[in-house]
Design an enzyme around this catalytic site. Structure first.
Site, PDB file in Angstrom:
ATOM      1  N   HIS A 145      -6.180  -8.055   3.930  1.00 56.58           N
ATOM      2  CA  HIS A 145      -4.923  -8.806   3.850  1.00 56.58           C
ATOM      3  C   HIS A 145      -5.066 -10.241   4.378  1.00 56.58           C
ATOM      4  O   HIS A 145      -4.069 -10.873   4.720  1.00 56.58           O
ATOM      5  CB  HIS A 145      -3.789  -8.115   4.630  1.00 56.58           C
ATOM      6  CG  HIS A 145      -3.278  -6.841   4.027  1.00 56.58           C
ATOM      7  ND1 HIS A 145      -4.006  -5.692   3.985  1.00 56.58           N
ATOM      8  CD2 HIS A 145      -2.089  -6.545   3.455  1.00 56.58           C
ATOM      9  CE1 HIS A 145      -3.287  -4.731   3.413  1.00 56.58           C
ATOM     10  NE2 HIS A 145      -2.134  -5.207   3.070  1.00 56.58           N
ATOM     11  N   ASP A 193      -8.423 -10.881  -2.721  1.00 57.05           N
ATOM     12  CA  ASP A 193      -7.694 -10.033  -1.770  1.00 57.05           C
ATOM     13  C   ASP A 193      -7.159  -8.801  -2.502  1.00 57.05           C
ATOM     14  O   ASP A 193      -6.623  -8.910  -3.607  1.00 57.05           O
ATOM     15  CB  ASP A 193      -6.535 -10.821  -1.155  1.00 57.05           C
ATOM     16  CG  ASP A 193      -6.012 -10.187   0.127  1.00 57.05           C
ATOM     17  OD1 ASP A 193      -5.494  -9.051   0.048  1.00 57.05           O
ATOM     18  OD2 ASP A 193      -6.121 -10.810   1.197  1.00 57.05           O
ATOM     19  N   GLY A 194      -7.300  -7.641  -1.882  1.00 57.10           N
ATOM     20  CA  GLY A 194      -6.782  -6.414  -2.487  1.00 57.10           C
ATOM     21  C   GLY A 194      -5.278  -6.443  -2.665  1.00 57.10           C
ATOM     22  O   GLY A 194      -4.732  -5.752  -3.522  1.00 57.10           O
ATOM     23  N   HIS A 255      -0.056  -0.071  -6.672  1.00 51.95           N
ATOM     24  CA  HIS A 255       0.847  -0.493  -5.602  1.00 51.95           C
ATOM     25  C   HIS A 255       1.884  -1.474  -6.172  1.00 51.95           C
ATOM     26  O   HIS A 255       1.536  -2.543  -6.662  1.00 51.95           O
ATOM     27  CB  HIS A 255       0.006  -1.150  -4.510  1.00 51.95           C
ATOM     28  CG  HIS A 255       0.741  -1.429  -3.244  1.00 51.95           C
ATOM     29  ND1 HIS A 255       1.533  -2.540  -3.075  1.00 51.95           N
ATOM     30  CD2 HIS A 255       0.797  -0.744  -2.077  1.00 51.95           C
ATOM     31  CE1 HIS A 255       2.044  -2.529  -1.850  1.00 51.95           C
ATOM     32  NE2 HIS A 255       1.617  -1.449  -1.218  1.00 51.95           N
ATOM     33  N   GLU A 307       2.244   4.031  -2.660  1.00 50.58           N
ATOM     34  CA  GLU A 307       3.420   3.152  -2.816  1.00 50.58           C
ATOM     35  C   GLU A 307       3.410   2.569  -4.217  1.00 50.58           C
ATOM     36  O   GLU A 307       3.559   1.360  -4.419  1.00 50.58           O
ATOM     37  CB  GLU A 307       3.384   2.040  -1.768  1.00 50.58           C
ATOM     38  CG  GLU A 307       3.265   2.561  -0.342  1.00 50.58           C
ATOM     39  CD  GLU A 307       3.197   1.436   0.688  1.00 50.58           C
ATOM     40  OE1 GLU A 307       2.347   0.545   0.558  1.00 50.58           O
ATOM     41  OE2 GLU A 307       3.999   1.469   1.635  1.00 50.58           O
ATOM     42  N   CYS A 325      10.386  -4.195  -0.392  1.00 49.56           N
ATOM     43  CA  CYS A 325       9.571  -5.361  -0.763  1.00 49.56           C
ATOM     44  C   CYS A 325       9.336  -5.425  -2.274  1.00 49.56           C
ATOM     45  O   CYS A 325       9.173  -6.524  -2.825  1.00 49.56           O
ATOM     46  CB  CYS A 325       8.218  -5.330  -0.054  1.00 49.56           C
ATOM     47  SG  CYS A 325       8.302  -5.760   1.687  1.00 49.56           S
ATOM     48  N   CYS A 398       6.839  -4.889   6.964  1.00 52.81           N
ATOM     49  CA  CYS A 398       6.822  -5.885   5.880  1.00 52.81           C
ATOM     50  C   CYS A 398       8.219  -6.152   5.341  1.00 52.81           C
ATOM     51  O   CYS A 398       8.537  -7.281   4.951  1.00 52.81           O
ATOM     52  CB  CYS A 398       5.913  -5.420   4.746  1.00 52.81           C
ATOM     53  SG  CYS A 398       6.247  -3.758   4.157  1.00 52.81           S
ATOM     54  N   CYS A 399       9.072  -5.095   5.325  1.00 54.62           N
ATOM     55  CA  CYS A 399      10.357  -5.241   4.617  1.00 54.62           C
ATOM     56  C   CYS A 399      11.402  -6.092   5.352  1.00 54.62           C
ATOM     57  O   CYS A 399      11.967  -7.000   4.733  1.00 54.62           O
ATOM     58  CB  CYS A 399      10.934  -3.872   4.285  1.00 54.62           C
ATOM     59  SG  CYS A 399       9.871  -2.841   3.242  1.00 54.62           S
TER      60      CYS A 399
END
Ligand SMILES: [Zn+2]
Length: 632
Positions: A145, A193-194, A255, A307, A325, A398-399
């Site tokens: 990340h 980045d993944g 995702h 997710e 998100c 994150c949300c």
């Protein structure tokens, strides 16, 4: 030409970009009431103060002190903990722009200074890798990340710059972006980045700074996706959208948040470069998502595992993941598609997501949040320790700050400007300004379907007011100018357009059809076959146990019965709402999962089932909820 520093919101294409329409500035739209106004007030008074407190408590700020060498102790939280602070900084930047004097300047100044001290001399910045794994920098991009966090820093810096010319974060962001360019563009490293996110953020940073290499790097990262350059994180290539090049993939996979942030970046690169193949592939996936992989609420990502998006029509209401998100990422993607194409279907979807999947993520008091947004909860739910209820914060948070940055910039999504035209995409009471044009907007939307625009200042000569006619009101909308009915047939983009030479005090009234309606699922959505849901205007409704006399899970809807709207000025816990009463039957409770006798088509007891807007659920205690009811 690059945008001059100005007060404007997220995702503002440069002059000369492929945008059909141009966004207005943050201060060009005032929202003074309705649900959107309420969310902005609650966000300012409750959510943002809670978020700021969590930046210290949850470790985001202390981690950066460790990276700066100013404190001792252990790193706290996930490896992407920095991104929570960046989203929080973006939220306060938009809030500061909307209402100067918010009192956040000190927080922004301290954060920017701390970030500057934590940043390495070469520009690298990521507290987790600097403190915990300095030998693994850029070595495990499949799950690190690092670029994801960088992207959120860029977006915070862009917000700071656009919201009032605050350059403190921009300087930190530019040093990090330059470092990424050195390594991944000029240095020839093909790492990706993944978790997509940096692509859209790099384009935005390009729009503010004019630094072309940021746009070039975004383009490279998108072009290289799907070539197996991302190591398997253990979740497989679909998880990170690395299974196919973006121009070949025809359906969203993996995702959900990653897929949709990637799409926002793809459309952003199209807007700035004009590469039609990027717009084409993104629209193709949008159409497939809307037709086969989206919930009625606009939520996406049906699988808890990863997710992730599921297969086509795999949309169980109870096991829906629908991360908050992902709803936000959908708004980002749709906004860019709206700018790129000028088609109202993207504004329609923004409205659906905003009023349902997104709005449900926050409690009425602004102090609790959903990470997961299902369309059904049973009273014996075992989903988690919180029994499927909203929570104050999350280990993986994150949300909440993502929600806050979206609410503080909501005004940005209301209207756009074009040559002698103003397009209104979302309806809320307040004011809209564009150049020499001032409009007052009076409406009780979405509780009432009438929206009245009054011209308070008008430029000389004719100009057009274009009003989105939502798909649910197509054929049933009327427009009157000064009390006189004019044709309201939407144009090919879905807007009713009125062109006049306007005078002070002229009024335009749009009337949308808010008759409640039943919506039926496609037969292939096995989990809800034989059911219906209630909708009214942009709102999806749900049945909560607290409003029923019978067990909500034994209700069967009578599709022939009238749906009655009950306006309520104030329901404790909810505030302003409109309930809908539906004719239904209550079945006897089941005892066995399976029997040899077919169920009777009409259960014995006639009852009234009462629905509330989905976004207001879980504000009056625990208990069962469902959007879809079986048909009697
Ligand atoms: Zn999230």
């Amino acid at each position: 030409m690059v945008n001059p520093p100005q007060v404007c919101g997220p995702a503002v294409p440069t002059q000369g970009a492929k945008a059909v329409w141009r966004p207005l500035g943050v201060r060009d739209v005032d929202i003074t009431g309705g649900p959107l106004g309420r969310w902005q007030r609650i966000n300012r008074e409750a959510s943002i103060p809670l978020g700021l407190e969590q930046m210290e408590r949850a470790g985001s700020v202390p981690n950066l002190r460790l990276a700066a060498g100013e404190a001792e102790g252990a790193y706290q939280g996930y490896r992407f903990q920095d991104s929570d602070l960046y989203k929080q900084l973006e939220a306060v930047a938009w809030e500061q722009a909307r209402r100067p004097g918010s009192g956040y300047l000190e927080f922004v100044a301290e954060s920017a200074a701390l970030l500057g001290r934590a940043q390495r001399a070469d520009g690298y910045l990521n507290s987790h890798y600097q403190v915990v794994k300095p030998d693994k920098i850029y070595a495990e991009l499949e799950y690190s990340h690092e670029m994801y966090c960088a992207g959120h820093l860029f977006q915070a810096a862009v917000a700071g710059a656009r919201a009032g010319g605050d350059e403190r974060l921009t300087a930190v962001a530019r040093r990090l972006a330059d470092h990424l360019v050195e390594v991944f563009l000029k240095g020839g490293d093909d790492g990706i980045d993944g978790h997509a996110e940096v692509e859209t953020a790099l384009v935005e940073l390009y729009r503010v700074t004019g630094e072309r290499s940021y746009l070039d790097l975004a383009g490279k990262l998108i072009d290289n996706r799907g070539k197996g350059l991302i190591k398997d994180s253990g979740m497989g290539p679909l998880y990170a959208q690395d299974h196919l090049p973006v121009r070949e993939a025809d359906t969203p996979v993996g995702h959900a948040v990653r897929q949709l942030y990637l799409e926002a970046g793809i459309v952003d690169v199209y807007l700035e470069t004009g590469d039609e193949s990027l717009l084409e592939c993104s629209v193709r996936r949008w159409e497939d998502m809307v037709a086969t992989k989206m919930y009625l609420t606009g939520g996406v990502g049906s699988r808890h595992d990863g997710e992730a998006f599921g297969e086509r029509y795999e949309l169980p209401p109870d096991r829906a993941y629908n991360e908050s998100c992902a709803a936000i990422a959908s708004i980002h993607w749709n906004w860019r598609l709206l700018l790129a194409t000028g088609h109202g279907r993207y504004a329609d979807l923004i409205e659906r997501v905003l009023h349902n999947a997104f709005a449900a993520s926050t409690s009425a008091d602004g102090l609790r949040f959903f990470y997961v947004n299902p369309l059904q909860r049973r009273d014996d739910t075992v989903e988690d320790a919180y029994l499927g209820r909203r929570r104050e914060w999350f280990a993986c948070a994150c949300c909440p700050p993502n929600i806050m940055r979206t609410v503080s910039s909501l005004g940005h999504y209301i209207a756009t400007t074009a040559e002698r035209a103003l397009h209104v995409h979302q309806y809320a009471p307040g004011a809209i300004r564009s150049g020499d044009l001032d409009l007052a907007v009076a409406t009780g939307y979405p509780w009432a379907g009438k929206v009245v625009f009054t011209v308070e200042r008008a430029p000389a000569g004719p100009w057009s007011l274009a009003l989105r006619v939502p798909a649910w009101s197509a054929g049933a909308a009327t427009v009157t100018v000064g009390g006189e009915t004019v044709p309201a047939e939407p144009d090919e983009r879905g807007y009713a357009v009125v062109t006049r030479e306007w005078r002070l005090g002229d009024t335009v009234e749009l009337d949308l059809d808010l008759t409640p309606r039943l919506t039926y699922p496609n037969r292939r959505i096995d989990a809800v076959r034989g059911t219906a849901a209630v909708e009214r205007g942009p709102l999806v409704y749900c049945f909560e146990q607290i409003d029923q006399r019978a067990d909500v899970d034994d209700l069967a809807l009578d599709p022939r019965a009238e749906l009655r709207v009950i306006d309520k000025e104030d329901v404790p816990g909810l505030g302003r709402t409109a309930l809908i009463e539906a004719g239904a039957y209550a079945a006897d409770p089941p005892t066995l999962a399976y029997t040899g006798t077919p169920p009777t088509s009409t259960p014995p007891t006639r009852v009234t089932a009462t629905a509330v807007p989905y976004y207001q659920w879980d504000n009056r205690g625990a208990g069962a909820m469902r959007v879809w009811l079986p048909l009697a």
